[in-house]
Write a protein that holds these residues in place. Structure first.
Motif, PDB file in Angstrom:
ATOM      1  N   THR A 173       0.854  -1.184   0.000  1.00  0.00           N
ATOM      2  CA  THR A 173       0.000   0.000   0.000  1.00  0.00           C
ATOM      3  C   THR A 173       0.890   1.233   0.000  1.00  0.00           C
ATOM      4  OG1 THR A 173      -0.152   0.036   2.412  1.00  0.00           O
ATOM      5  CG2 THR A 173      -1.847  -1.169   1.228  1.00  0.00           C
ATOM      6  N   GLY A 174       0.449   2.273  -0.709  1.00  0.00           N
ATOM      7  CA  GLY A 174       1.256   3.481  -0.795  1.00  0.00           C
ATOM      8  C   GLY A 174       0.590   4.514  -1.671  1.00  0.00           C
ATOM      9  N   THR A 175       1.386   5.388  -2.242  1.00  0.00           N
ATOM     10  CA  THR A 175       0.877   6.448  -3.105  1.00  0.00           C
ATOM     11  C   THR A 175       1.476   6.320  -4.495  1.00  0.00           C
ATOM     12  OG1 THR A 175       2.622   7.945  -2.323  1.00  0.00           O
ATOM     13  CG2 THR A 175       0.498   8.055  -1.208  1.00  0.00           C
ATOM     14  N   ALA A 176       0.687   6.735  -5.481  1.00  0.00           N
ATOM     15  CA  ALA A 176       1.111   6.647  -6.876  1.00  0.00           C
ATOM     16  C   ALA A 176       1.654   7.989  -7.342  1.00  0.00           C
ATOM     17  CB  ALA A 176      -0.058   6.235  -7.758  1.00  0.00           C
ATOM     18  N   GLU A 177       2.666   7.938  -8.212  1.00  0.00           N
ATOM     19  CA  GLU A 177       3.189   9.149  -8.832  1.00  0.00           C
ATOM     20  C   GLU A 177       3.543   8.835 -10.280  1.00  0.00           C
ATOM     21  OE1 GLU A 177       7.910   9.082  -7.705  1.00  0.00           O
ATOM     22  OE2 GLU A 177       6.523   9.839  -6.183  1.00  0.00           O
ATOM     23  N   ARG A 178       3.399   9.802 -11.139  1.00  0.00           N
ATOM     24  CA  ARG A 178       3.773   9.628 -12.541  1.00  0.00           C
ATOM     25  C   ARG A 178       5.250   9.982 -12.713  1.00  0.00           C
ATOM     26  NH1 ARG A 178      -0.026  12.678 -14.983  1.00  0.00           N
ATOM     27  NH2 ARG A 178      -1.477  10.925 -14.939  1.00  0.00           N
ATOM     28  N   ILE A 179       5.981   9.135 -13.401  1.00  0.00           N
ATOM     29  CA  ILE A 179       7.419   9.377 -13.637  1.00  0.00           C
ATOM     30  C   ILE A 179       7.547  10.216 -14.902  1.00  0.00           C
ATOM     31  CG2 ILE A 179       9.666   8.296 -14.005  1.00  0.00           C
ATOM     32  CD1 ILE A 179       8.500   5.780 -12.686  1.00  0.00           C
ATOM     33  N   ASP A 180       8.098  11.429 -14.732  1.00  0.00           N
ATOM     34  CA  ASP A 180       8.174  12.359 -15.854  1.00  0.00           C
ATOM     35  C   ASP A 180       9.597  12.728 -16.264  1.00  0.00           C
ATOM     36  OD1 ASP A 180       5.373  12.631 -16.202  1.00  0.00           O
ATOM     37  OD2 ASP A 180       5.287  14.046 -14.524  1.00  0.00           O
ATOM     38  N   ASP A 181      10.573  12.587 -15.337  1.00  0.00           N
ATOM     39  CA  ASP A 181      11.913  13.063 -15.686  1.00  0.00           C
ATOM     40  C   ASP A 181      12.561  12.121 -16.702  1.00  0.00           C
ATOM     41  OD1 ASP A 181      14.129  11.375 -13.767  1.00  0.00           O
ATOM     42  OD2 ASP A 181      12.037  11.401 -13.106  1.00  0.00           O
ATOM     43  N   GLU A 182      13.137  12.703 -17.724  1.00  0.00           N
ATOM     44  CA  GLU A 182      13.634  11.956 -18.870  1.00  0.00           C
ATOM     45  C   GLU A 182      14.748  10.970 -18.524  1.00  0.00           C
ATOM     46  OE1 GLU A 182      13.115  10.617 -22.560  1.00  0.00           O
ATOM     47  OE2 GLU A 182      11.927  12.173 -21.565  1.00  0.00           O
ATOM     48  N   PRO A 183      15.748  11.328 -17.690  1.00  0.00           N
ATOM     49  CA  PRO A 183      16.788  10.339 -17.365  1.00  0.00           C
ATOM     50  C   PRO A 183      16.233   9.075 -16.723  1.00  0.00           C
ATOM     51  CG  PRO A 183      17.511  12.541 -16.770  1.00  0.00           C
ATOM     52  CD  PRO A 183      16.065  12.655 -17.129  1.00  0.00           C
ATOM     53  N   THR A 184      15.267   9.242 -15.810  1.00  0.00           N
ATOM     54  CA  THR A 184      14.674   8.063 -15.171  1.00  0.00           C
ATOM     55  C   THR A 184      13.894   7.238 -16.167  1.00  0.00           C
ATOM     56  OG1 THR A 184      14.514   9.215 -13.047  1.00  0.00           O
ATOM     57  CG2 THR A 184      13.120   7.271 -13.344  1.00  0.00           C
ATOM     58  N   LEU A 185      13.138   7.899 -17.042  1.00  0.00           N
ATOM     59  CA  LEU A 185      12.381   7.175 -18.060  1.00  0.00           C
ATOM     60  C   LEU A 185      13.295   6.389 -18.978  1.00  0.00           C
ATOM     61  CD1 LEU A 185       9.715   9.868 -19.015  1.00  0.00           C
ATOM     62  CD2 LEU A 185       9.315   7.723 -17.794  1.00  0.00           C
ATOM     63  N   GLN A 186      14.398   6.979 -19.379  1.00  0.00           N
ATOM     64  CA  GLN A 186      15.350   6.280 -20.247  1.00  0.00           C
ATOM     65  C   GLN A 186      15.959   5.083 -19.535  1.00  0.00           C
ATOM     66  OE1 GLN A 186      18.193   9.123 -21.689  1.00  0.00           O
ATOM     67  NE2 GLN A 186      16.698  10.220 -22.964  1.00  0.00           N
ATOM     68  N   ARG A 187      16.268   5.253 -18.243  1.00  0.00           N
ATOM     69  CA  ARG A 187      16.835   4.131 -17.475  1.00  0.00           C
ATOM     70  C   ARG A 187      15.819   3.002 -17.345  1.00  0.00           C
ATOM     71  NH1 ARG A 187      16.469   2.550 -12.338  1.00  0.00           N
ATOM     72  NH2 ARG A 187      15.422   4.462 -11.654  1.00  0.00           N
ATOM     73  N   LEU A 188      14.575   3.341 -17.051  1.00  0.00           N
ATOM     74  CA  LEU A 188      13.553   2.309 -16.914  1.00  0.00           C
ATOM     75  C   LEU A 188      13.322   1.583 -18.233  1.00  0.00           C
ATOM     76  CD1 LEU A 188      10.908   4.140 -14.683  1.00  0.00           C
ATOM     77  CD2 LEU A 188      12.597   2.444 -13.966  1.00  0.00           C
ATOM     78  N   MET A 189      13.270   2.326 -19.319  1.00  0.00           N
ATOM     79  CA  MET A 189      13.071   1.697 -20.628  1.00  0.00           C
ATOM     80  C   MET A 189      14.243   0.787 -20.972  1.00  0.00           C
ATOM     81  SD  MET A 189      10.164   2.493 -22.030  1.00  0.00           S
ATOM     82  CE  MET A 189      10.465   2.213 -23.776  1.00  0.00           C
ATOM     83  N   ARG A 190      15.454   1.224 -20.619  1.00  0.00           N
ATOM     84  CA  ARG A 190      16.640   0.443 -20.949  1.00  0.00           C
ATOM     85  C   ARG A 190      16.772  -0.787 -20.058  1.00  0.00           C
ATOM     86  NH1 ARG A 190      20.113   3.914 -19.425  1.00  0.00           N
ATOM     87  NH2 ARG A 190      20.628   2.900 -17.441  1.00  0.00           N
TER      88      ARG A 190
END
Length: 227
Positions: A173-190
């Motif tokens: 259980t917790g809180t949701a947040e949208r990931i918007d910063d580009e470096p993090t998105l690139q790392r997650l995709m990679r």
């Protein structure tokens, strides 16, 4: 082999009645039952209304929390004929440590996200990954699984065997947040490359920051006569 759960309003109502009767018998309120079964109270209420065909594994945990077998919960108790073999072992819930919970969740898989909805909680399947002790998943932009930042959510993963007598369940259980910063998105995709359960032309990455991580392991012990 346990019976295949019947579906439909009448079957759900019969199981809900057994749950209520057993709660009254042992003096267990809804919050305590949800906690003992390792699920949120909204999810418990959803299961009770939907019936065991919606999530048989969840009803296994409810049965164990009530001191019943899965069969007794979904089909009712029956007195065995004279000379019958001893009753089958009953499922028992054993709490997992937080470390054991993360170990079972693993690095990726399929889970269920619980979100507040207009007519009650919405439970949706998602492909997830674990990123630094948070849960992340992708979903279609502005879909039901794309909640506003700060939304209180629950996330559940479970596994049981074919006979529904052993397994485990983890609730985050917790809180949701949208990931918007580009470096993090690139790392997650990679590094994670999680595919959305329901894709579309635009997808959002959602992170669940845990407030609590709890789990239950389901095991079996010989049945005993009721007091």
């Amino acid at each position: 082999m346990e019976p295949h759960p019947r579906t439909g309003p009448s079957a759900a109502a019969a199981v809900a009645h057994r749950i209520a009767d057993r709660q009254a018998q042992i003096g267990l309120g809804p919050d305590a039952l949800a906690h003992r079964a390792g699920m949120s109270r909204p999810y418990l209420e959803l299961l009770t209304a939907a019936g065991p065909g919606f999530d048989p594994n969840g009803f296994l945990r409810i049965a164990a929390a009530l001191g019943l077998t899965y069969h007794e919960l979904v089909a009712g108790r029956a007195d065995p004929p004279p000379g019958q073999a001893p009753p089958a072992p009953r499922p028992v819930l054993v709490r997992l440590t937080e470390e054991e919970c993360w170990d079972r969740v693993g690095t990726r898989g399929v889970g269920r996200i619980g979100l507040p909805g207009e007519h009650g909680p919405a439970i949706l399947p998602v492909n997830y990954a674990v990123d630094r002790h948070t849960v992340v998943y992708r979903t279609h932009h502005h879909s039901a699984a794309d909640p506003p930042p700060g939304t209180d959510v629950s996330f559940e993963v479970d596994r049981t065997d074919d006979h529904r007598s052993n397994g485990w369940s983890v609730l985050v259980t917790g809180t949701a947040e949208r990931i918007d910063d580009e470096p993090t998105l690139q790392r997650l995709m990679r590094d994670l490359a999680v595919q959305p359960w329901a894709g579309g032309p635009r997808t959002s990455w959602i992170r669940i920051r845990p407030v609590s991580v709890t789990g239950r392991r389901i095991t079996s012990m010989p049945a005993e006569d009721e007091d």
